[in-house]
Write an enzyme that holds these catalytic residues in place. Structure first.
Site, PDB file in Angstrom:
ATOM      1  N   LYS A  13       0.837  -1.336  -0.082  1.00  0.00           N
ATOM      2  CA  LYS A  13       0.036   0.095  -0.224  1.00  0.00           C
ATOM      3  C   LYS A  13       0.924   1.295  -0.034  1.00  0.00           C
ATOM      4  CE  LYS A  13      -3.677  -2.756   2.010  1.00  0.00           C
ATOM      5  NZ  LYS A  13      -4.862  -2.823   2.839  1.00  0.00           N
ATOM      6  N   HIS A  98      -8.328  -2.839  -6.190  1.00  0.00           N
ATOM      7  CA  HIS A  98      -8.230  -3.177  -4.985  1.00  0.00           C
ATOM      8  C   HIS A  98      -9.598  -2.055  -4.290  1.00  0.00           C
ATOM      9  CE1 HIS A  98      -7.200  -2.797  -0.767  1.00  0.00           C
ATOM     10  NE2 HIS A  98      -6.301  -4.068  -0.997  1.00  0.00           N
ATOM     11  N   GLU A 166     -11.103 -10.376  -1.331  1.00  0.00           N
ATOM     12  CA  GLU A 166     -10.877  -9.608  -0.167  1.00  0.00           C
ATOM     13  C   GLU A 166     -12.144  -8.870   0.175  1.00  0.00           C
ATOM     14  OE1 GLU A 166      -6.323  -8.350  -0.310  1.00  0.00           O
ATOM     15  OE2 GLU A 166      -7.602  -6.839  -1.185  1.00  0.00           O
ATOM     16  N   GLY A 172      -7.440  -4.925   7.138  1.00  0.00           N
ATOM     17  CA  GLY A 172      -7.221  -4.034   8.298  1.00  0.00           C
ATOM     18  C   GLY A 172      -7.988  -3.875   9.479  1.00  0.00           C
TER      19      GLY A 172
HETATM   20  P1  13P Z   1      -4.279  -6.355   5.495  1.00  0.00           P
HETATM   21  O1  13P Z   1      -3.609  -7.490   5.369  1.00  0.00           O
HETATM   22  O2  13P Z   1      -3.626  -5.234   5.996  1.00  0.00           O
HETATM   23  O3  13P Z   1      -5.930  -6.486   6.094  1.00  0.00           O
HETATM   24  O4  13P Z   1      -4.759  -5.690   3.887  1.00  0.00           O
HETATM   25  C1  13P Z   1      -5.260  -6.692   3.011  1.00  0.00           C
HETATM   26  C2  13P Z   1      -5.108  -5.985   1.728  1.00  0.00           C
HETATM   27  O5  13P Z   1      -5.888  -5.064   1.582  1.00  0.00           O
HETATM   28  C3  13P Z   1      -4.193  -6.593   0.822  1.00  0.00           C
HETATM   29  O6  13P Z   1      -4.454  -6.048  -0.470  1.00  0.00           O
END
Ligand code: 13P
Length: 248
Positions: A13, A98, A166, A172
């Site tokens: 990110k 995403h 996801e 998160g």
């Molecule tokens: P986290 O693993 O921090 O929850 O994020 C997942 C994500 O968005 C991966 O693209």
């Protein structure tokens, strides 16, 4: 699930500095152990792609970007980064769709971005997932189906497309779906892809709060081909720990 050829994709990110490239050394050494038959891919911010490519040159770790412009080449798009530019830097993968970028990207634009990436022979990681409100309203399947069918519209060959499921509410938050829900949703994605026979071999990953504590349980789910990992992937010790626990 065995750990044969499973994917561990690190999505950094908007984190990381030039200095943090050093933290790859431990992961590079770890990636060479025989027992680990995983594919490790890092998707750092654009600014670090070249550093990551150079650092991982003599390893089997591959590098990708976190998004790309819908136009594959060059053009008057201030701030834009095209798939051609990613390839030029040595990137081999690109995350598209995403949830953190979906506000500016509808499925139509995501479809164009996928086409642009494939035209440059990049591997695509297409993210799909329902919001909490969709889950509460029992709309998970219809959301996933729409994202898949519209995102992949008119694509003839999905051999270079990986799907990352996801759930937005899981990113998160430390909360992951129940084993049962995850298995059901991944199967649903697989069945939806089967509508076209060309799509049957697509890899399907899970992403959302994957960490060293829950990886063992997640590995029990048979039909997942790997993981897209955010926060936990930026700490080399934790990232290695996740991979270690995937083989024990
Ligand atoms: P986290 O693993 O921090 O929850 O994020 C997942 C994500 O968005 C991966 O693209």
């Amino acid at each position: 699930m065995t750990n044969n050829n499973i994917y561990f994709i690190a999505n950094w990110k908007m984190f990381g500095s030039v200095k943090s490239v050093n933290s790859l050394s431990k992961v590079i050494s770890y990636s060479k152990i025989k027992k680990l038959k995983a594919k490790i891919i890092y998707c750092p911010p654009y600014t670090l792609i070249k550093y990551f490519v150079d650092k991982t040159k003599n390893s089997n770790i591959e590098i990708g970007a976190q998004d790309c412009h819908a136009q594959p080449n060059y053009g008057p798009f201030t701030g834009g980064i095209s798939s051609k530019m990613i390839k030029d830097l040595g990137g081999k993968f690109v995350i598209i769709g995403h949830s953190e970028t979906r506000k500016e990207n509808d499925n139509k634009k995501i479809n164009l971005k996928i086409k642009s990436a494939l035209s440059e022979k990049l591997n695509v990681i297409l993210c799909i997932g329902e919001k909490l409100i969709d889950k509460k309203k029992n709309k998970t399947k219809s959301v996933l189906k729409k994202q898949l069918l519209e995102g992949l519209k008119n694509l003839k060959n999905l051999s270079k497309v990986i799907i990352a499921y996801e759930p937005v509410w899981s990113i998160g938050t430390g909360i992951i779906p129940t084993e049962n829900d995850l298995e059901k949703n991944i199967s649903f994605i697989r069945d939806t892809l089967k509508i076209s026979k060309k799509f049957t071999k697509s890899k399907i990953l899970y992403g959302g709060s994957v960490n060293a504590k829950n990886i063992k349980n997640l590995m029990r789910i048979d039909n997942i081909d790997g993981f897209l990992i955010g926060g936990a992937s930026t700490n080399e010790k934790i990232f290695i720990d996740i991979m270690k626990k995937s083989i024990n």
